[in-house]
Design a protein around this motif. Structure first.
Motif, PDB file in Angstrom:
ATOM      1  N   PRO A  13       7.126  13.145  -0.913  1.00 46.20           N
ATOM      2  CA  PRO A  13       6.243  13.008  -2.071  1.00 46.20           C
ATOM      3  C   PRO A  13       6.864  13.640  -3.315  1.00 46.20           C
ATOM      4  N   GLY A  14       6.778  12.915  -4.414  1.00 48.50           N
ATOM      5  CA  GLY A  14       7.296  13.437  -5.679  1.00 48.50           C
ATOM      6  C   GLY A  14       6.281  14.363  -6.313  1.00 48.50           C
ATOM      7  N   ALA A  15       6.764  15.391  -6.979  1.00 45.69           N
ATOM      8  CA  ALA A  15       5.851  16.310  -7.665  1.00 45.69           C
ATOM      9  C   ALA A  15       6.626  17.118  -8.684  1.00 45.69           C
TER      10      ALA A  15
ATOM     11  N   ARG B   6       1.674  23.510  -7.332  1.00 48.57           N
ATOM     12  CA  ARG B   6       0.480  23.410  -6.471  1.00 48.57           C
ATOM     13  C   ARG B   6       0.444  22.090  -5.715  1.00 48.57           C
ATOM     14  N   TRP B   7       1.038  21.031  -6.303  1.00 55.00           N
ATOM     15  CA  TRP B   7       1.117  19.775  -5.546  1.00 55.00           C
ATOM     16  C   TRP B   7       2.070  19.938  -4.362  1.00 55.00           C
ATOM     17  N   ALA B   8       3.199  20.599  -4.601  1.00 58.16           N
ATOM     18  CA  ALA B   8       4.182  20.769  -3.508  1.00 58.16           C
ATOM     19  C   ALA B   8       3.556  21.542  -2.348  1.00 58.16           C
TER      20      ALA B   8
ATOM     21  N   VAL C 281      17.360   5.824   6.297  1.00 57.18           N
ATOM     22  CA  VAL C 281      17.031   4.755   5.354  1.00 57.18           C
ATOM     23  C   VAL C 281      15.916   5.295   4.471  1.00 57.18           C
ATOM     24  N   GLU C 282      16.023   5.048   3.181  1.00 56.14           N
ATOM     25  CA  GLU C 282      14.955   5.484   2.270  1.00 56.14           C
ATOM     26  C   GLU C 282      14.310   4.242   1.665  1.00 56.14           C
ATOM     27  N   ALA C 283      13.004   4.148   1.818  1.00 55.55           N
ATOM     28  CA  ALA C 283      12.296   2.975   1.294  1.00 55.55           C
ATOM     29  C   ALA C 283      10.834   3.329   1.085  1.00 55.55           C
TER      30      ALA C 283
ATOM     31  N   MET D 181       7.775   7.183  -2.365  1.00 53.76           N
ATOM     32  CA  MET D 181       6.503   6.814  -3.011  1.00 53.76           C
ATOM     33  C   MET D 181       5.328   6.861  -2.022  1.00 53.76           C
ATOM     34  N   PRO D 182       5.247   7.893  -1.185  1.00 50.78           N
ATOM     35  CA  PRO D 182       4.197   7.929  -0.154  1.00 50.78           C
ATOM     36  C   PRO D 182       2.802   8.130  -0.725  1.00 50.78           C
ATOM     37  N   LEU D 183       2.747   8.535  -2.010  1.00 47.10           N
ATOM     38  CA  LEU D 183       1.435   8.736  -2.643  1.00 47.10           C
ATOM     39  C   LEU D 183       1.092   7.577  -3.581  1.00 47.10           C
TER      40      LEU D 183
ATOM     41  N   GLU E 159       0.292  21.799  -1.665  1.00 49.78           N
ATOM     42  CA  GLU E 159      -0.751  20.957  -1.054  1.00 49.78           C
ATOM     43  C   GLU E 159      -0.114  19.898  -0.144  1.00 49.78           C
ATOM     44  N   ASN E 160       0.950  19.274  -0.644  1.00 47.80           N
ATOM     45  CA  ASN E 160       1.565  18.189   0.115  1.00 47.80           C
ATOM     46  C   ASN E 160       2.182  18.699   1.420  1.00 47.80           C
ATOM     47  N   ALA E 161       2.771  19.878   1.370  1.00 46.99           N
ATOM     48  CA  ALA E 161       3.341  20.459   2.590  1.00 46.99           C
ATOM     49  C   ALA E 161       2.241  20.665   3.634  1.00 46.99           C
TER      50      ALA E 161
ATOM     51  N   ALA F 215      11.290   8.905 -15.018  1.00 45.51           N
ATOM     52  CA  ALA F 215      10.344   7.823 -14.688  1.00 45.51           C
ATOM     53  C   ALA F 215       8.878   8.209 -14.604  1.00 45.51           C
ATOM     54  N   TYR F 216       8.525   9.434 -14.970  1.00 46.49           N
ATOM     55  CA  TYR F 216       7.109   9.821 -14.958  1.00 46.49           C
ATOM     56  C   TYR F 216       6.732  10.482 -16.285  1.00 46.49           C
ATOM     57  N   THR F 217       5.480  10.332 -16.662  1.00 45.23           N
ATOM     58  CA  THR F 217       4.968  10.982 -17.863  1.00 45.23           C
ATOM     59  C   THR F 217       5.198  12.494 -17.747  1.00 45.23           C
TER      60      THR F 217
ATOM     61  N   HIS G  35      22.419   4.242  -3.385  1.00 42.97           N
ATOM     62  CA  HIS G  35      21.153   3.949  -4.063  1.00 42.97           C
ATOM     63  C   HIS G  35      20.909   2.442  -4.136  1.00 42.97           C
ATOM     64  N   ARG G  36      21.894   1.709  -4.549  1.00 40.44           N
ATOM     65  CA  ARG G  36      21.823   0.246  -4.545  1.00 40.44           C
ATOM     66  C   ARG G  36      23.204  -0.299  -4.235  1.00 40.44           C
ATOM     67  N   VAL G  37      23.233  -1.458  -3.590  1.00 38.88           N
ATOM     68  CA  VAL G  37      24.503  -2.095  -3.248  1.00 38.88           C
ATOM     69  C   VAL G  37      25.010  -2.860  -4.467  1.00 38.88           C
TER      70      VAL G  37
ATOM     71  N   CYS H  10      12.196  14.727  -5.844  1.00 40.20           N
ATOM     72  CA  CYS H  10      12.433  15.485  -7.087  1.00 40.20           C
ATOM     73  C   CYS H  10      12.460  14.596  -8.326  1.00 40.20           C
ATOM     74  N   MET H  11      12.369  13.297  -8.143  1.00 41.21           N
ATOM     75  CA  MET H  11      12.507  12.374  -9.279  1.00 41.21           C
ATOM     76  C   MET H  11      11.549  12.647 -10.429  1.00 41.21           C
ATOM     77  N   PRO H  12      10.232  12.869 -10.178  1.00 46.30           N
ATOM     78  CA  PRO H  12       9.319  12.992 -11.319  1.00 46.30           C
ATOM     79  C   PRO H  12       9.644  14.165 -12.243  1.00 46.30           C
TER      80      PRO H  12
HETATM   81  N1  LIG Z   1      15.371   5.255  -3.266  1.00 44.15           N
HETATM   82  C1  LIG Z   1      14.658   4.775  -4.254  1.00 44.15           C
HETATM   83  O1  LIG Z   1      14.959   3.729  -4.825  1.00 44.15           O
HETATM   84  C2  LIG Z   1      13.454   5.538  -4.687  1.00 44.15           C
HETATM   85  C3  LIG Z   1      12.525   4.946  -5.543  1.00 44.15           C
HETATM   86  C4  LIG Z   1      11.445   5.697  -5.934  1.00 44.15           C
HETATM   87  C5  LIG Z   1      11.298   6.994  -5.462  1.00 44.15           C
HETATM   88  N2  LIG Z   1      12.213   7.543  -4.633  1.00 44.15           N
HETATM   89  C6  LIG Z   1      12.087   8.929  -4.122  1.00 44.15           C
HETATM   90  O2  LIG Z   1      10.813   9.057  -3.535  1.00 44.15           O
HETATM   91  C7  LIG Z   1      10.159  10.186  -4.105  1.00 44.15           C
HETATM   92  C8  LIG Z   1       8.659   9.955  -4.094  1.00 44.15           C
HETATM   93  O3  LIG Z   1       8.307   8.843  -4.901  1.00 44.15           O
HETATM   94  P1  LIG Z   1       7.584   9.033  -6.305  1.00 44.15           P
HETATM   95  O4  LIG Z   1       7.765  10.443  -6.743  1.00 44.15           O
HETATM   96  O5  LIG Z   1       8.053   7.963  -7.210  1.00 44.15           O
HETATM   97  O6  LIG Z   1       6.053   8.692  -5.988  1.00 44.15           O
HETATM   98  P2  LIG Z   1       4.909   9.431  -5.130  1.00 44.15           P
HETATM   99  O7  LIG Z   1       5.469  10.505  -4.296  1.00 44.15           O
HETATM  100  O8  LIG Z   1       4.150   8.350  -4.461  1.00 44.15           O
HETATM  101  O9  LIG Z   1       3.965  10.037  -6.271  1.00 44.15           O
HETATM  102  C9  LIG Z   1       4.419  10.980  -7.199  1.00 44.15           C
HETATM  103  C10 LIG Z   1       3.293  11.269  -8.177  1.00 44.15           C
HETATM  104  O10 LIG Z   1       2.205  11.839  -7.460  1.00 44.15           O
HETATM  105  C11 LIG Z   1       1.725  13.000  -8.125  1.00 44.15           C
HETATM  106  N3  LIG Z   1       1.344  13.975  -7.093  1.00 44.15           N
HETATM  107  C12 LIG Z   1       2.122  14.496  -6.127  1.00 44.15           C
HETATM  108  N4  LIG Z   1       1.400  15.264  -5.302  1.00 44.15           N
HETATM  109  C13 LIG Z   1       0.131  15.253  -5.764  1.00 44.15           C
HETATM  110  C14 LIG Z   1      -1.065  15.853  -5.324  1.00 44.15           C
HETATM  111  N5  LIG Z   1      -1.101  16.589  -4.235  1.00 44.15           N
HETATM  112  N6  LIG Z   1      -2.204  15.618  -6.048  1.00 44.15           N
HETATM  113  C15 LIG Z   1      -2.178  14.853  -7.147  1.00 44.15           C
HETATM  114  N7  LIG Z   1      -1.058  14.229  -7.608  1.00 44.15           N
HETATM  115  C16 LIG Z   1       0.075  14.442  -6.917  1.00 44.15           C
HETATM  116  C17 LIG Z   1       2.891  13.508  -8.940  1.00 44.15           C
HETATM  117  O11 LIG Z   1       2.322  14.171 -10.060  1.00 44.15           O
HETATM  118  P3  LIG Z   1       3.154  15.179 -10.989  1.00 44.15           P
HETATM  119  O12 LIG Z   1       4.309  14.392 -11.483  1.00 44.15           O
HETATM  120  O13 LIG Z   1       2.183  15.538 -12.040  1.00 44.15           O
HETATM  121  O14 LIG Z   1       3.550  16.337 -10.167  1.00 44.15           O
HETATM  122  C18 LIG Z   1       3.635  12.236  -9.284  1.00 44.15           C
HETATM  123  O15 LIG Z   1       3.115  11.715 -10.485  1.00 44.15           O
HETATM  124  C19 LIG Z   1      10.762  10.292  -5.511  1.00 44.15           C
HETATM  125  O16 LIG Z   1      10.520  11.554  -6.079  1.00 44.15           O
HETATM  126  C20 LIG Z   1      12.191   9.993  -5.209  1.00 44.15           C
HETATM  127  O17 LIG Z   1      12.829  11.164  -4.707  1.00 44.15           O
HETATM  128  C21 LIG Z   1      13.271   6.826  -4.237  1.00 44.15           C
END
Ligand SMILES: NC(=O)c1ccc[n+]([C@@H]2O[C@H](COP(=O)([O-])OP(=O)(O)OC[C@H]3O[C@@H](n4cnc5c(N)ncnc54)[C@H](OP(=O)(O)O)[C@@H]3O)[C@@H](O)[C@H]2O)c1
Length: 338
Positions: free
Chosen positions: A300-302, A306-308, A196-198, A226-228, A310-312, A26-28, A127-129, A20-22
């Motif tokens: 995956p963040g979104a 429609r991204w959510a 663990v989240e990484a 950040m799987p994408l 698609e990703n599912a 941290a995102y445009t 989140h961080r130690v 849910c972060m984006p």
């Molecule tokens: N524990 C930590 O320190 C930490 C650090 C970073 C992230 N996280 C968690 O991990 C989650 C995922 O990481 P993330 O969101 O940074 O990166 P991500 O999932 O690798 O990528 C997110 C980006 O991908 C775009 N996107 C998503 N699905 C798409 C699709 N099907 N087609 C095209 N573009 C697509 C999103 O666009 P839109 O924004 O336009 O929808 C967003 O800009 C975060 O939301 C957060 O919950 C945790």
């Protein structure tokens, strides 16, 4: 959707979660998409079907506004969601600082519960130690939250990639996750780690070396952040496109025009596999994370519905051994944090 079982207490979630972060951080375009973000969360819950969709948030996203947003959805659909939130990072005017003091952690949990409009957090993550506080003290306070029924299970986020030096081409030095592994061993003595989240993705596979096996050996869930590749692996970004100054990619070495162009072979490779499956590069990137173990749940963040959706759909993609071999042969990503 396929279900996955993770961690102590055998927590059950849908195979693909929602980061849910984006929507708030941290995102445009973060912060400007209230209604669209709500639709995105609803779309992720719809896509989960009978399985609870893992919603990953944190008190620092916004700060606080992301939890408030999720709370609006949980008020109506609590039973369809598995809520993961995090404490331990405070957003200040100039800096983000860690706070792992027991009293603070307990107050932070109460505040998250209020914002999320729920009586229980399914997974509460550190989140961080805090380097000023022995991690056992922080974890002990979190364990008391489980005993009090405010939290079902505990998780730990790995130290950020930037905290670890890498070699010139972005490959990790050996033992990149050593610090996290040491912390995990310590907190396990106090109370079981459920997840663990990484970071884990086709272009950042470092967790496969030791962190993922550590989790697999102990039945600990692994939330693939950040799987994408922060959107790069979806193939929808253009080299040289701009990012808002507070977008994490504005300072990310892999998102300079030069590095985005240099890393295009990864997108081309994902697209090639995607075409064979009638899927998108994003779905193939997520299917790859799902194949790394039955305890892995990509988040995956979104901020678009429609991204959510698609990703599912990635949960239904079945990569073959030949697909996996082809993806393993893709060139490593260029661009280092150093
Ligand atoms: N524990 C930590 O320190 C930490 C650090 C970073 C992230 N996280 C968690 O991990 C989650 C995922 O990481 P993330 O969101 O940074 O990166 P991500 O999932 O690798 O990528 C997110 C980006 O991908 C775009 N996107 C998503 N699905 C798409 C699709 N099907 N087609 C095209 N573009 C697509 C999103 O666009 P839109 O924004 O336009 O929808 C967003 O800009 C975060 O939301 C957060 O919950 C945790």
């Amino acid at each position: 959707m396929e279900r996955r079982t993770i961690g102590a207490g055998a927590l059950e979630v849908g195979a693909v979660g929602l980061g849910c972060m984006p929507m708030s951080w941290a995102y445009t375009g973060s912060r400007q998409r209230g209604d669209a973000s709500l639709r995105t969360v609803h779309a992720a819950l719809d896509a989960g079907g009978e399985a609870a969709t893992l919603l990953d948030t944190a008190d620092m996203y916004g700060p606080f506004t992301n939890e408030l947003l999720i709370g609006r959805v949980l008020k109506e659909r609590r039973g369809e969601a598995f809520v993961s939130t995090k404490c331990g990072l405070l957003v200040g005017e100039q800096h983000i600082v860690a706070n792992g003091r027991p009293g603070y952690v307990k107050r932070a949990c109460d505040a998250s519960l209020r914002r999320l409009q729920t009586e229980t957090i399914d997974l509460y993550q550190l989140h961080r130690v805090d380097p000023e506080v022995p991690v056992e003290e922080t974890w002990g306070a979190m364990a008391e939250l489980v005993a009090a029924g405010k939290v079902r299970a505990l998780g730990l986020c790995a130290v950020g990639a930037r905290a670890v030096r890498r070699t010139a081409h972005g490959r990790p030095r050996p033992g990149m996750h050593d610090t996290t592994l040491r912390l995990l061993e310590r907190v396990q003595q106090v109370f079981p780690v459920s997840a663990v989240e990484a970071e884990l993705s086709v272009w950042s596979p470092e967790a496969l070396d030791a962190l993922l096996p550590w989790c697999a050996a102990r039945g600990v869930g692994f939330l693939a952040a950040m799987p994408l590749g922060n959107g790069f692996l979806t193939g929808t970004l253009t080299p040289g496109q701009g990012f808002e100054p507070d977008d994490l990619r504005a300072r990310h070495p892999r998102f300079t025009a030069e590095m985005m162009a240099a890393n295009q072979p990864l997108v081309v490779g994902l697209r090639r596999v995607a075409e064979r499956h009638g899927a998108t590069p994003a779905q193939i990137a997520l299917a790859w994370t799902l194949r790394q173990g039955p305890h892995v749940v990509p988040i995956p963040g979104a901020k678009r519905a429609r991204w959510a959706e698609e990703n599912a759909g990635a949960a239904a993609v079945r990569l073959t051994e030949a697909d996996l071999a082809e993806m393993a042969a893709l060139p490593p990503a260029l661009g280092s944090w150093d």
